[in-house]
Design an enzyme around this catalytic site. Structure first.
Site, PDB file in Angstrom:
ATOM      1  N   ALA A   3      80.015  47.660  34.976  1.00  0.00           N
ATOM      2  CA  ALA A   3      79.608  47.934  36.358  1.00  0.00           C
ATOM      3  C   ALA A   3      78.166  47.473  36.601  1.00  0.00           C
ATOM      4  CB  ALA A   3      79.749  49.421  36.645  1.00  0.00           C
ATOM      5  N   HIS A  53      81.320  59.166  29.280  1.00  0.00           N
ATOM      6  CA  HIS A  53      82.532  58.377  29.541  1.00  0.00           C
ATOM      7  C   HIS A  53      83.415  58.407  28.296  1.00  0.00           C
ATOM      8  CE1 HIS A  53      84.952  54.635  30.167  1.00  0.00           C
ATOM      9  NE2 HIS A  53      85.015  55.150  31.381  1.00  0.00           N
ATOM     10  N   GLN A  96      99.670  67.453  37.477  1.00  0.00           N
ATOM     11  CA  GLN A  96      98.499  66.675  37.929  1.00  0.00           C
ATOM     12  C   GLN A  96      97.274  66.945  37.040  1.00  0.00           C
ATOM     13  OE1 GLN A  96      95.916  68.497  39.824  1.00  0.00           O
ATOM     14  NE2 GLN A  96      94.795  66.867  40.853  1.00  0.00           N
ATOM     15  N   LYS A  99      72.655  51.152  34.611  1.00  0.00           N
ATOM     16  CA  LYS A  99      73.200  50.964  35.971  1.00  0.00           C
ATOM     17  C   LYS A  99      72.132  51.238  37.022  1.00  0.00           C
ATOM     18  CE  LYS A  99      77.358  53.269  35.425  1.00  0.00           C
ATOM     19  NZ  LYS A  99      78.810  53.525  35.650  1.00  0.00           N
ATOM     20  N   TYR A 159      79.265  60.294  34.573  1.00  0.00           N
ATOM     21  CA  TYR A 159      80.218  61.134  33.831  1.00  0.00           C
ATOM     22  C   TYR A 159      79.536  62.351  33.224  1.00  0.00           C
ATOM     23  CZ  TYR A 159      82.774  56.944  34.680  1.00  0.00           C
ATOM     24  OH  TYR A 159      83.369  55.898  35.342  1.00  0.00           O
ATOM     25  N   GLU A 172      86.885  61.432  49.417  1.00  0.00           N
ATOM     26  CA  GLU A 172      87.516  60.196  48.914  1.00  0.00           C
ATOM     27  C   GLU A 172      88.977  60.175  49.349  1.00  0.00           C
ATOM     28  OE1 GLU A 172      87.336  58.530  44.648  1.00  0.00           O
ATOM     29  OE2 GLU A 172      89.418  59.170  44.853  1.00  0.00           O
TER      30      GLU A 172
HETATM   31  P1  FAD Z   1      80.866  51.073  33.258  1.00  0.00           P
HETATM   32  O1  FAD Z   1      79.624  51.679  33.769  1.00  0.00           O
HETATM   33  O2  FAD Z   1      80.930  49.595  33.139  1.00  0.00           O
HETATM   34  O3  FAD Z   1      81.192  51.742  31.844  1.00  0.00           O
HETATM   35  C1  FAD Z   1      82.421  51.448  31.169  1.00  0.00           C
HETATM   36  C2  FAD Z   1      82.247  51.757  29.681  1.00  0.00           C
HETATM   37  O4  FAD Z   1      81.348  50.801  29.107  1.00  0.00           O
HETATM   38  C3  FAD Z   1      81.607  53.119  29.416  1.00  0.00           C
HETATM   39  O5  FAD Z   1      82.167  53.650  28.229  1.00  0.00           O
HETATM   40  C4  FAD Z   1      80.135  52.808  29.237  1.00  0.00           C
HETATM   41  O6  FAD Z   1      79.488  53.795  28.456  1.00  0.00           O
HETATM   42  C5  FAD Z   1      80.217  51.448  28.562  1.00  0.00           C
HETATM   43  N1  FAD Z   1      79.050  50.585  28.859  1.00  0.00           N
HETATM   44  C6  FAD Z   1      78.433  50.446  30.051  1.00  0.00           C
HETATM   45  N2  FAD Z   1      77.433  49.561  29.953  1.00  0.00           N
HETATM   46  C7  FAD Z   1      77.419  49.133  28.666  1.00  0.00           C
HETATM   47  C8  FAD Z   1      76.616  48.194  27.953  1.00  0.00           C
HETATM   48  N3  FAD Z   1      75.614  47.536  28.547  1.00  0.00           N
HETATM   49  N4  FAD Z   1      76.902  47.985  26.624  1.00  0.00           N
HETATM   50  C9  FAD Z   1      77.920  48.653  26.022  1.00  0.00           C
HETATM   51  N5  FAD Z   1      78.712  49.560  26.668  1.00  0.00           N
HETATM   52  C10 FAD Z   1      78.463  49.776  27.976  1.00  0.00           C
HETATM   53  N6  FAD Z   1      88.669  53.019  39.094  1.00  0.00           N
HETATM   54  C11 FAD Z   1      89.348  52.112  39.835  1.00  0.00           C
HETATM   55  O7  FAD Z   1      90.062  51.266  39.256  1.00  0.00           O
HETATM   56  N7  FAD Z   1      89.276  52.109  41.210  1.00  0.00           N
HETATM   57  C12 FAD Z   1      88.508  52.996  41.887  1.00  0.00           C
HETATM   58  O8  FAD Z   1      88.461  52.967  43.130  1.00  0.00           O
HETATM   59  C13 FAD Z   1      87.760  53.964  41.140  1.00  0.00           C
HETATM   60  N8  FAD Z   1      86.949  54.871  41.746  1.00  0.00           N
HETATM   61  C14 FAD Z   1      86.160  55.710  40.989  1.00  0.00           C
HETATM   62  C15 FAD Z   1      85.231  56.565  41.635  1.00  0.00           C
HETATM   63  C16 FAD Z   1      84.428  57.415  40.871  1.00  0.00           C
HETATM   64  C17 FAD Z   1      83.425  58.309  41.572  1.00  0.00           C
HETATM   65  C18 FAD Z   1      84.553  57.450  39.450  1.00  0.00           C
HETATM   66  C19 FAD Z   1      83.721  58.393  38.628  1.00  0.00           C
HETATM   67  C20 FAD Z   1      85.474  56.626  38.821  1.00  0.00           C
HETATM   68  C21 FAD Z   1      86.266  55.735  39.573  1.00  0.00           C
HETATM   69  N9  FAD Z   1      87.157  54.850  38.961  1.00  0.00           N
HETATM   70  C22 FAD Z   1      87.885  53.942  39.713  1.00  0.00           C
HETATM   71  C23 FAD Z   1      87.369  54.908  37.516  1.00  0.00           C
HETATM   72  C24 FAD Z   1      86.406  53.955  36.758  1.00  0.00           C
HETATM   73  O9  FAD Z   1      86.745  52.623  37.037  1.00  0.00           O
HETATM   74  C25 FAD Z   1      86.601  54.280  35.272  1.00  0.00           C
HETATM   75  O10 FAD Z   1      86.047  55.533  34.988  1.00  0.00           O
HETATM   76  C26 FAD Z   1      86.132  53.218  34.285  1.00  0.00           C
HETATM   77  O11 FAD Z   1      86.713  53.552  33.020  1.00  0.00           O
HETATM   78  C27 FAD Z   1      84.614  53.112  34.093  1.00  0.00           C
HETATM   79  O12 FAD Z   1      84.003  52.652  35.217  1.00  0.00           O
HETATM   80  P2  FAD Z   1      82.374  52.534  35.302  1.00  0.00           P
HETATM   81  O13 FAD Z   1      82.084  51.898  36.598  1.00  0.00           O
HETATM   82  O14 FAD Z   1      81.731  53.821  34.996  1.00  0.00           O
HETATM   83  O15 FAD Z   1      82.139  51.505  34.114  1.00  0.00           O
END
Ligand code: FAD
Length: 289
Positions: free
Chosen positions: A122, A147, A210, A163, A143, A16
């Protein structure tokens, strides 16, 4: 190359990087991408930051340049926060024009000025991409410790299953410092019938500051063996970096021995980290020269 096809064929090795924010030139990011491409990864992913001083335009140009100029596949990140259906369409069309057909669909890190517009989770973004742009291979985040916004581990797995059911082709983990937590998570995924390949994301610690920031922003547990290792370096920053790389290399060799689907290195734009990881994986037979 679709990342899901590569994962179906072999255990993968990937990196990355993050592109510069604002109007800074992208030459430096391209230089880093070139140095990392020389380590022959299966793909290089490029982060995305929406809004004001974000880097979303640079994500497209850096991803395109990785495909075009290094012949390596690129995985462009994309977040729900700050994205509408229209901007997602434009973003994906711009990527496709540059030959990039892999996207990591994320909710995004919460920050002032970054709002959800058309996609709350997401899984909503993944479903939209799969319906409107089926040519894209779509990854999602996962995670090993759950999360940090989610109440418990099982609910986090339940959300991950949503997802997968929305169409995620593969998963990339948040960083973790304790492999046992990952193995427990892998068992949890099997229990929830989450069958998408899981790529382990590993970030070496590079300094005390960090690692403290990481623990707070993503909620990763810092095992006492990490604290002991970094404390032994005192204030010597070069020694802290070296200790972090050594720890991460031990971690990835153990993951390789335990048959993981893929290893993804959060390089923090430091080619030295990518090089050390490749050497460690060559040494244990996960990679061949
Ligand atoms: P989601 O899957 O939407 O989850 C977010 C929260 O909502 C979680 O607590 C989940 O349990 C909850 N949730 C999910 N679905 C539901 C539902 N249907 N009902 C109720 N609750 C729900 N961030 C950036 O800004 N830019 C990046 O480029 C970036 N790259 C990343 C790359 C990786 C490999 C990882 C692991 C993280 C990255 N992140 C990045 C951080 C990421 O955006 C955060 O971790 C964010 O807080 C959660 O993203 P997610 O896509 O897992 O969200």
């Amino acid at each position: 190359m679709r990342i899901s096809d590569r994962l179906a064929a072999k255990q993968t090795f990937s990196f990355e990087i993050f592109p510069p924010k604002g109007d800074l030139p992208i030459d430096q990011a391209l230089e880093v991408a070139g140095a990392l491409a020389a380590e022959q990864p299966d793909w290089i992913s490029v982060t995305f930051s929406a809004g004001g001083s974000g880097n979303s335009a640079n994500t497209v140009s850096v991803s395109g340049a990785i495909e075009r100029e290094t012949g390596t596949s690129a995985l462009a990140h994309l977040t729900c926060l700050g994205s509408s259906r229209e901007t997602v369409d434009l973003y994906l069309e711009a990527l496709a024009e540059q030959g990039v057909l892999n996207v990591l669909a994320l909710r995004g890190d919460r920050a002032p000025g970054k709002e959800a517009i058309d996609f709350a989770y997401a899984s909503d973004l993944i479903a939209y991409i799969k319906e409107t742009h089926p040519e894209f291979c779509v990854g999602a985040a996962c995670y090993p410790e759950g999360h940090f916004e989610c109440d418990d581990f099982e609910t986090s797995l339940e959300h991950l299953k949503i997802k997968q059911d929305a169409g995620a082709d593969f998963l990339v983990t948040q960083l973790f410092f304790d492999n046992e937590l990952f193995y427990r998570f892998r068992e949890g995924c099997a229990r929830w019938r989450i069958k998408a390949p899981i790529v382990c994301g590993i970030m070496p610690f590079t300094s005390v500051k960090q690692i403290q920031r990481m623990a707070f922003t993503c909620g990763a547990t810092i095992p006492s063996k990490v604290i002991r290792k970094i404390a032994a370096c005192g204030d010597d920053e070069a020694a802290q970096l070296e200790a972090g790389i050594e720890y991460a290399c031990d971690q990835i060799v153990d993951l390789a021995d335990n048959g993981v689907d893929g290893i993804h290195i959060y390089t923090m734009n430091r080619p030295v980290i990518g090089h050390a990881a490749r050497e460690a994986l060559l040494g244990c037979g996960y990679l061949w020269s």
